[in-house]
Each structure stands twice: as structure tokens, then as C-alpha cells.
Write a protein that holds these residues in place. Structure first.
Motif, mmCIF file in Angstrom:
data_model
loop_
_atom_site.group_PDB
_atom_site.id
_atom_site.type_symbol
_atom_site.label_atom_id
_atom_site.label_comp_id
_atom_site.label_asym_id
_atom_site.label_seq_id
_atom_site.Cartn_x
_atom_site.Cartn_y
_atom_site.Cartn_z
ATOM 1 N N ALA A 193 -9.967 18.305 -17.114
ATOM 2 C CA ALA A 193 -11.365 18.032 -16.776
ATOM 3 C C ALA A 193 -12.255 17.999 -18.011
ATOM 4 N N SER A 194 -11.869 18.689 -19.064
ATOM 5 C CA SER A 194 -12.705 18.687 -20.269
ATOM 6 C C SER A 194 -12.864 17.274 -20.829
ATOM 7 N N SER A 195 -11.911 16.418 -20.575
ATOM 8 C CA SER A 195 -12.001 15.030 -21.027
ATOM 9 C C SER A 195 -12.947 14.202 -20.156
ATOM 10 N N PHE A 196 -13.276 14.739 -18.985
ATOM 11 C CA PHE A 196 -14.109 14.002 -18.034
ATOM 12 C C PHE A 196 -15.383 14.770 -17.668
ATOM 13 N N ILE A 197 -15.778 15.707 -18.511
ATOM 14 C CA ILE A 197 -16.911 16.579 -18.224
ATOM 15 C C ILE A 197 -18.227 15.805 -18.139
ATOM 16 N N THR A 198 -18.264 14.587 -18.640
ATOM 17 C CA THR A 198 -19.491 13.786 -18.558
ATOM 18 C C THR A 198 -19.766 13.286 -17.144
ATOM 19 N N PRO A 203 -20.753 13.911 -13.500
ATOM 20 C CA PRO A 203 -21.462 15.015 -12.839
ATOM 21 C C PRO A 203 -20.627 15.815 -11.837
ATOM 22 N N LEU A 204 -19.804 15.162 -11.047
ATOM 23 C CA LEU A 204 -19.005 15.883 -10.060
ATOM 24 C C LEU A 204 -17.989 16.797 -10.743
ATOM 25 N N ILE A 205 -17.340 16.287 -11.767
ATOM 26 C CA ILE A 205 -16.369 17.098 -12.513
ATOM 27 C C ILE A 205 -17.076 18.290 -13.143
ATOM 28 N N GLU A 206 -18.223 18.024 -13.752
ATOM 29 C CA GLU A 206 -18.988 19.091 -14.391
ATOM 30 C C GLU A 206 -19.340 20.192 -13.384
ATOM 31 N N GLU A 207 -19.836 19.803 -12.232
ATOM 32 C CA GLU A 207 -20.231 20.788 -11.222
ATOM 33 C C GLU A 207 -19.040 21.599 -10.718
ATOM 34 N N LEU A 208 -17.920 20.950 -10.514
ATOM 35 C CA LEU A 208 -16.723 21.671 -10.064
ATOM 36 C C LEU A 208 -16.254 22.677 -11.108
ATOM 37 N N VAL A 209 -16.280 22.276 -12.358
ATOM 38 C CA VAL A 209 -15.852 23.172 -13.436
ATOM 39 C C VAL A 209 -16.809 24.366 -13.543
ATOM 40 N N ILE A 210 -18.101 24.109 -13.408
ATOM 41 C CA ILE A 210 -19.081 25.193 -13.445
ATOM 42 C C ILE A 210 -18.829 26.179 -12.294
ATOM 43 N N LEU A 211 -18.591 25.654 -11.114
ATOM 44 C CA LEU A 211 -18.319 26.520 -9.963
ATOM 45 C C LEU A 211 -17.087 27.393 -10.191
ATOM 46 N N LEU A 212 -16.048 26.808 -10.760
ATOM 47 C CA LEU A 212 -14.837 27.586 -11.037
ATOM 48 C C LEU A 212 -15.098 28.661 -12.089
ATOM 49 N N LEU A 213 -15.841 28.309 -13.113
ATOM 50 C CA LEU A 213 -16.133 29.262 -14.174
ATOM 51 C C LEU A 213 -16.928 30.453 -13.643
ATOM 52 N N ILE A 216 -16.551 23.626 -20.370
ATOM 53 C CA ILE A 216 -18.010 23.779 -20.439
ATOM 54 C C ILE A 216 -18.508 23.622 -21.873
ATOM 55 N N GLU A 217 -17.718 24.061 -22.820
ATOM 56 C CA GLU A 217 -18.106 23.940 -24.228
ATOM 57 C C GLU A 217 -18.317 22.486 -24.646
ATOM 58 N N LYS A 218 -17.771 21.553 -23.891
ATOM 59 C CA LYS A 218 -17.883 20.139 -24.236
ATOM 60 C C LYS A 218 -19.080 19.447 -23.591
ATOM 61 N N ILE A 219 -19.859 20.186 -22.816
ATOM 62 C CA ILE A 219 -21.081 19.606 -22.245
ATOM 63 C C ILE A 219 -22.046 19.347 -23.392
ATOM 64 N N GLU A 220 -22.500 18.125 -23.515
ATOM 65 C CA GLU A 220 -23.347 17.735 -24.648
ATOM 66 C C GLU A 220 -24.752 18.320 -24.576
ATOM 67 N N ASN A 221 -25.288 18.479 -23.388
ATOM 68 C CA ASN A 221 -26.648 18.985 -23.223
ATOM 69 C C ASN A 221 -26.666 20.488 -23.529
ATOM 70 N N LYS A 222 -27.244 20.848 -24.684
ATOM 71 C CA LYS A 222 -27.256 22.245 -25.128
ATOM 72 C C LYS A 222 -27.974 23.162 -24.155
ATOM 73 N N LEU A 251 -20.777 32.015 -27.878
ATOM 74 C CA LEU A 251 -21.146 30.610 -27.712
ATOM 75 C C LEU A 251 -22.653 30.419 -27.701
ATOM 76 N N LEU A 252 -23.387 31.374 -27.162
ATOM 77 C CA LEU A 252 -24.848 31.289 -27.193
ATOM 78 C C LEU A 252 -25.363 31.397 -28.634
ATOM 79 N N GLU A 253 -24.743 32.251 -29.417
ATOM 80 C CA GLU A 253 -25.127 32.359 -30.839
ATOM 81 C C GLU A 253 -24.851 31.053 -31.572
ATOM 82 N N LYS A 254 -23.737 30.432 -31.231
ATOM 83 C CA LYS A 254 -23.406 29.141 -31.853
ATOM 84 C C LYS A 254 -24.433 28.072 -31.490
ATOM 85 N N ILE A 255 -24.852 28.041 -30.236
ATOM 86 C CA ILE A 255 -25.866 27.081 -29.804
ATOM 87 C C ILE A 255 -27.168 27.334 -30.557
#
Length: 79
Positions: free
Chosen positions: A9-14, A16-26, A43-49, A72-76
């Protein structure tokens, strides 16, 4: 099987449905650890900081993910 799908899914995180499913699992602390760690990698591959930051902030109180979320928040913040 689900773990492999989340890794892919990290390859398809752009998408929206994939992103939402991954967020729910996390954020679902009833899921097993390896699955959630795969979701965190995606989630680390989501472009929107700001979106990434909001997701990670939800993990601060999760004992298993506190240190990862803080790192990861410190990195952002430093980018």
C-alpha cells in the motif's frame, strides 16, 4: 496476507481510499504489531506534512508507537 498488502500500500498511498485504510489500521491498537508497523511505514510516504503530522499526533499516547511518532514529528518539524 494483510501485512503484505499493507506493505504494498505504501506504493499506492496517494489514492485516498488506500490512505484511509492504512490510517485506520495504524490507529487500531487491536491489530497486531507488525501490521501496524507496516502501516506506519506507508504513512511516512504521505506527501502532505500537515496530514502526516495529525496522524502521528494521534499515536503519541499509544505506548507502542510513542517513540516512533515523536521521532517522525521531530523530522517533520526540522524539514
Amino acid at each position: 496476507m494483510l501485512e503484505y498488502a499493507v506493505m504494498c500500500a505504501s506504493s499506492f498511498i496517494t489514492y485516498p481510499l488506500i490512505e484511509e485504510l492504512v490510517i485506520l489500521l495504524l490507529l487500531d491498537n487491536t491489530r497486531y504489531s507488525n501490521l501496524r508497523h507496516c502501516a506506519l511505514s506507508a504513512i511516512e510516504k504521505i506527501e502532505n506534512k500537515e496530514k502526516r503530522k495529525r496522524i502521528l499526533e494521534q499515536l503519541i499516547d499509544d505506548p507502542e508507537f510513542t517513540k516512533y511518532a515523536q521521532r517522525l514529528l521531530e523530522k517533520i518539524a526540522s524539514d
